[in-house]
Design a protein around this motif. Structure first.
Motif, PDB file in Angstrom:
ATOM      1  N   SER A  17      28.276  36.995  44.283  1.00 21.64           N
ATOM      2  CA  SER A  17      29.024  35.915  43.174  1.00 21.64           C
ATOM      3  C   SER A  17      30.186  36.695  42.311  1.00 21.64           C
ATOM      4  O   SER A  17      30.930  36.224  41.616  1.00 21.64           O
ATOM      5  CB  SER A  17      27.903  35.166  42.427  1.00 21.64           C
ATOM      6  OG  SER A  17      26.934  36.173  41.739  1.00 21.64           O
ATOM      7  N   ALA A  18      29.458  37.822  41.835  1.00 23.48           N
ATOM      8  CA  ALA A  18      30.535  38.791  40.980  1.00 23.48           C
ATOM      9  C   ALA A  18      31.701  39.041  41.746  1.00 23.48           C
ATOM     10  O   ALA A  18      32.880  38.801  41.271  1.00 23.48           O
ATOM     11  CB  ALA A  18      29.944  39.806  40.520  1.00 23.48           C
ATOM     12  N   TYR A  19      31.770  39.230  42.930  1.00 25.13           N
ATOM     13  CA  TYR A  19      32.819  39.553  43.884  1.00 25.13           C
ATOM     14  C   TYR A  19      33.926  38.371  43.879  1.00 25.13           C
ATOM     15  O   TYR A  19      35.030  38.745  43.730  1.00 25.13           O
ATOM     16  CB  TYR A  19      32.480  39.862  45.125  1.00 25.13           C
ATOM     17  CG  TYR A  19      33.422  40.361  46.203  1.00 25.13           C
ATOM     18  CD1 TYR A  19      34.148  41.571  46.076  1.00 25.13           C
ATOM     19  CD2 TYR A  19      33.905  39.300  46.960  1.00 25.13           C
ATOM     20  CE1 TYR A  19      35.236  41.898  47.011  1.00 25.13           C
ATOM     21  CE2 TYR A  19      35.187  39.603  47.858  1.00 25.13           C
ATOM     22  CZ  TYR A  19      35.823  40.831  47.643  1.00 25.13           C
ATOM     23  OH  TYR A  19      36.866  41.145  48.852  1.00 25.13           O
ATOM     24  N   LEU A  20      33.165  37.193  44.010  1.00 24.57           N
ATOM     25  CA  LEU A  20      34.065  36.022  44.171  1.00 24.57           C
ATOM     26  C   LEU A  20      34.477  35.853  42.797  1.00 24.57           C
ATOM     27  O   LEU A  20      35.718  35.466  42.789  1.00 24.57           O
ATOM     28  CB  LEU A  20      33.178  34.794  44.350  1.00 24.57           C
ATOM     29  CG  LEU A  20      32.828  34.972  46.169  1.00 24.57           C
ATOM     30  CD1 LEU A  20      32.001  33.614  46.291  1.00 24.57           C
ATOM     31  CD2 LEU A  20      34.042  34.605  46.810  1.00 24.57           C
ATOM     32  N   ARG A  21      33.915  35.877  41.646  1.00 27.89           N
ATOM     33  CA  ARG A  21      34.559  35.659  40.425  1.00 27.89           C
ATOM     34  C   ARG A  21      35.632  36.551  40.188  1.00 27.89           C
ATOM     35  O   ARG A  21      36.780  36.247  39.502  1.00 27.89           O
ATOM     36  CB  ARG A  21      33.391  35.752  39.081  1.00 27.89           C
ATOM     37  CG  ARG A  21      32.696  34.762  39.016  1.00 27.89           C
ATOM     38  CD  ARG A  21      31.845  34.901  37.606  1.00 27.89           C
ATOM     39  NE  ARG A  21      31.065  36.396  37.600  1.00 27.89           N
ATOM     40  CZ  ARG A  21      29.664  36.468  38.098  1.00 27.89           C
ATOM     41  NH1 ARG A  21      29.139  35.367  38.627  1.00 27.89           N
ATOM     42  NH2 ARG A  21      29.144  37.343  37.865  1.00 27.89           N
ATOM     43  N   ARG A  22      35.641  37.812  40.346  1.00 23.47           N
ATOM     44  CA  ARG A  22      36.752  38.928  40.586  1.00 23.47           C
ATOM     45  C   ARG A  22      37.561  38.355  41.177  1.00 23.47           C
ATOM     46  O   ARG A  22      38.909  38.562  40.804  1.00 23.47           O
ATOM     47  CB  ARG A  22      36.218  40.373  40.893  1.00 23.47           C
ATOM     48  CG  ARG A  22      37.232  41.333  40.435  1.00 23.47           C
ATOM     49  CD  ARG A  22      36.693  42.784  40.725  1.00 23.47           C
ATOM     50  NE  ARG A  22      36.776  42.884  42.079  1.00 23.47           N
ATOM     51  CZ  ARG A  22      35.679  43.427  42.664  1.00 23.47           C
ATOM     52  NH1 ARG A  22      34.671  43.947  42.395  1.00 23.47           N
ATOM     53  NH2 ARG A  22      35.860  43.920  44.148  1.00 23.47           N
ATOM     54  N   ILE A  23      37.805  38.121  42.512  1.00 23.30           N
ATOM     55  CA  ILE A  23      38.765  37.508  43.280  1.00 23.30           C
ATOM     56  C   ILE A  23      39.530  36.382  42.684  1.00 23.30           C
ATOM     57  O   ILE A  23      40.548  36.414  42.653  1.00 23.30           O
ATOM     58  CB  ILE A  23      38.357  37.216  44.621  1.00 23.30           C
ATOM     59  CG1 ILE A  23      37.658  38.282  45.499  1.00 23.30           C
ATOM     60  CG2 ILE A  23      39.273  36.575  45.564  1.00 23.30           C
ATOM     61  CD1 ILE A  23      38.834  39.725  45.642  1.00 23.30           C
ATOM     62  N   ARG A  24      38.705  35.265  42.182  1.00 22.79           N
ATOM     63  CA  ARG A  24      39.288  34.215  41.598  1.00 22.79           C
ATOM     64  C   ARG A  24      40.050  34.550  40.514  1.00 22.79           C
ATOM     65  O   ARG A  24      41.163  33.702  39.912  1.00 22.79           O
ATOM     66  CB  ARG A  24      38.193  33.253  41.361  1.00 22.79           C
ATOM     67  CG  ARG A  24      37.634  32.506  42.365  1.00 22.79           C
ATOM     68  CD  ARG A  24      36.536  31.533  41.916  1.00 22.79           C
ATOM     69  NE  ARG A  24      35.766  31.013  42.989  1.00 22.79           N
ATOM     70  CZ  ARG A  24      34.455  31.107  43.137  1.00 22.79           C
ATOM     71  NH1 ARG A  24      33.811  31.265  42.066  1.00 22.79           N
ATOM     72  NH2 ARG A  24      34.125  30.405  44.249  1.00 22.79           N
ATOM     73  N   VAL A  25      39.781  35.514  39.786  1.00 25.21           N
ATOM     74  CA  VAL A  25      40.756  35.977  38.415  1.00 25.21           C
ATOM     75  C   VAL A  25      41.966  36.817  38.805  1.00 25.21           C
ATOM     76  O   VAL A  25      42.932  36.809  38.520  1.00 25.21           O
ATOM     77  CB  VAL A  25      39.740  36.582  37.236  1.00 25.21           C
ATOM     78  CG1 VAL A  25      40.718  37.108  36.219  1.00 25.21           C
ATOM     79  CG2 VAL A  25      38.738  35.406  36.603  1.00 25.21           C
ATOM     80  N   ASP A  26      41.568  37.862  39.723  1.00 29.82           N
ATOM     81  CA  ASP A  26      42.526  38.879  40.135  1.00 29.82           C
ATOM     82  C   ASP A  26      43.795  38.434  40.850  1.00 29.82           C
ATOM     83  O   ASP A  26      44.878  38.889  40.632  1.00 29.82           O
ATOM     84  CB  ASP A  26      41.839  40.130  40.938  1.00 29.82           C
ATOM     85  CG  ASP A  26      40.937  40.841  39.999  1.00 29.82           C
ATOM     86  OD1 ASP A  26      41.009  40.763  38.679  1.00 29.82           O
ATOM     87  OD2 ASP A  26      40.271  41.887  40.586  1.00 29.82           O
ATOM     88  N   VAL A  27      43.437  37.592  41.868  1.00 31.87           N
ATOM     89  CA  VAL A  27      44.585  36.945  42.581  1.00 31.87           C
ATOM     90  C   VAL A  27      45.569  36.275  41.794  1.00 31.87           C
ATOM     91  O   VAL A  27      46.725  36.519  41.937  1.00 31.87           O
ATOM     92  CB  VAL A  27      43.989  36.261  43.977  1.00 31.87           C
ATOM     93  CG1 VAL A  27      45.289  35.520  44.663  1.00 31.87           C
ATOM     94  CG2 VAL A  27      43.253  37.059  44.825  1.00 31.87           C
ATOM     95  N   PRO A  28      45.184  35.271  41.034  1.00 33.66           N
ATOM     96  CA  PRO A  28      46.287  34.364  40.086  1.00 33.66           C
ATOM     97  C   PRO A  28      46.681  35.584  39.090  1.00 33.66           C
ATOM     98  O   PRO A  28      48.181  35.213  38.865  1.00 33.66           O
ATOM     99  CB  PRO A  28      45.369  33.574  39.467  1.00 33.66           C
ATOM    100  CG  PRO A  28      44.324  33.226  40.295  1.00 33.66           C
ATOM    101  CD  PRO A  28      43.910  34.711  40.896  1.00 33.66           C
ATOM    102  N   ARG A  29      46.126  36.473  38.730  1.00 33.73           N
ATOM    103  CA  ARG A  29      46.708  37.553  37.680  1.00 33.73           C
ATOM    104  C   ARG A  29      48.107  38.183  38.248  1.00 33.73           C
ATOM    105  O   ARG A  29      48.790  38.484  38.045  1.00 33.73           O
ATOM    106  CB  ARG A  29      45.933  38.513  37.013  1.00 33.73           C
ATOM    107  CG  ARG A  29      46.369  39.349  36.171  1.00 33.73           C
ATOM    108  CD  ARG A  29      45.386  40.204  35.668  1.00 33.73           C
ATOM    109  NE  ARG A  29      44.985  40.948  36.715  1.00 33.73           N
ATOM    110  CZ  ARG A  29      43.895  42.059  36.747  1.00 33.73           C
ATOM    111  NH1 ARG A  29      43.418  42.167  35.674  1.00 33.73           N
ATOM    112  NH2 ARG A  29      43.872  42.734  37.881  1.00 33.73           N
TER     113      ARG A  29
END
Length: 50
Positions: A17-29
């Motif tokens: 879940s932490a990995y998915l949260r990071r991906i959801r933020v990092d990609v749009p950034r």
């Protein structure tokens, strides 16, 4: 499910879940940074240093 969590912890030092949260933020950034660069000809951090 527990095996998946353990594998994530062992190989990525995080939970699924932490990995998915990071991906959801990092990609749009990253996309936003490229769009900013395309529009203004420099990265956002260069603008912030002024």
């Amino acid at each position: 499910m527990r095996a998946l969590q353990l594998a994530f912890r062992r190989h990525l030092d995080t939970t699924p879940s932490a990995y998915l949260r990071r991906i959801r933020v990092d990609v749009p950034r990253e996309e936003l940074s490229w769009q900013y660069h395309d529009e203004y000809g420099k990265p956002p951090d260069e603008t912030l240093r002024r």
